[in-house]
Design a protein around this motif. Sequence first.
Motif, PDB file in Angstrom:
ATOM      1  N   ARG A   1      -0.205  -6.349  -7.331  1.00  0.00           N
ATOM      2  CA  ARG A   1      -0.268  -4.893  -7.162  1.00  0.00           C
ATOM      3  C   ARG A   1       0.974  -4.216  -7.732  1.00  0.00           C
ATOM      4  O   ARG A   1       0.896  -3.189  -8.402  1.00  0.00           O
TER       5      ARG A   1
ATOM      6  N   SER B   1       0.826  -1.204   0.000  1.00  0.00           N
ATOM      7  CA  SER B   1       0.000   0.000   0.000  1.00  0.00           C
ATOM      8  C   SER B   1       0.863   1.259   0.000  1.00  0.00           C
ATOM      9  O   SER B   1       0.601   2.217  -0.740  1.00  0.00           O
TER      10      SER B   1
ATOM     11  N   GLY C   1       2.463   1.755  -3.440  1.00  0.00           N
ATOM     12  CA  GLY C   1       1.556   2.307  -4.438  1.00  0.00           C
ATOM     13  C   GLY C   1       1.433   3.816  -4.327  1.00  0.00           C
ATOM     14  O   GLY C   1       1.515   4.541  -5.333  1.00  0.00           O
TER      15      GLY C   1
ATOM     16  N   ARG D   1       0.929  -4.209 -11.525  1.00  0.00           N
ATOM     17  CA  ARG D   1       0.046  -3.161 -12.059  1.00  0.00           C
ATOM     18  C   ARG D   1       0.730  -1.801 -12.014  1.00  0.00           C
ATOM     19  O   ARG D   1       0.574  -0.978 -12.930  1.00  0.00           O
TER      20      ARG D   1
END
Length: 300
Positions: A179, A127, A130, A182
């Motif tokens: 994640r 998290s 990102g 991406r």
Amino acid sequence: MGLRLSTVILPVDRWHEGGRSKWQWAEELGFQAAYTYDHLSWRSFRDGPWFGALPTLTAAAAATGRLRLGTLVTSPNFRHPVTLAKDLISLDDISNGRITLGIGAGGTGFDATALGQDPWTPRGRASRFGEFVLLLDRLLTEDSVSHEGDYYSAHEARNIPGCVQRPRLPFAVAATGPRGLRLAARHGQAWVTTGDPKLYETGTPEQSVQAIRGQVDRLADACAEIGRDVTELDKILLTGFTPDRGRPLESVDAFVDFAGRHQELGFTEIVIHWPIPDSDFAADQGVFEKIATEAAAQLR
């Protein structure tokens, strides 16, 4: 287009006692790029000399003229996007546009607790990563940025005149999970892998190739989700962490065979460690230099 060959020089030498000469010799040998690790300390090198990545790259930029330079990799473990962006813009300027930012989510090593924090969970690291990448992208492309996120804030952060490379210096995103892949698909100019760590101790080279093929396929899927052609991304393999370990550096032929098998998977760049005696990266310096010149010529 042929396969490019690069090296990673760990920051373990005093600059005036061998540090500078390694970076200059990397350029003389014809490597495409020379990278360094961005850690505060690392594994078996923890109790020995270890210098900062960004000052080292700044010195390397001044000591070389053609060689691309970069981190493999920087992570959020002890970096903040606002201060990192300012340093990167300065470094890109000093190098006249030769910087690539290798960037990853980080792990649970010494960096994870050096600032006094508890290690983040895998979900927490993903998290943070990102948000880190998204904010850093803005900071390197916009003159003024304000941001209030879950993990990072910026208030009218100025980054004028921006990068020499436009719209910003390239990101090489290290990722194997969904994640991270991406993020690589959306924000990366390159993707980085070290293979499948679960295979390092007990896997075979054949199993490693199959696992990496799966990573490449999942990267292609992540690109397809956003309508991007996966061939737009460079694909970088940082060696030394697959079951082959040091065997590809035993001879020119062994390396050409290793590199060729990964070139068939779509890799555009192979990175080998500059030899360090009495370490996991010990290798014959003469063979290493032959690989840099003879193997690179065969792979072009």
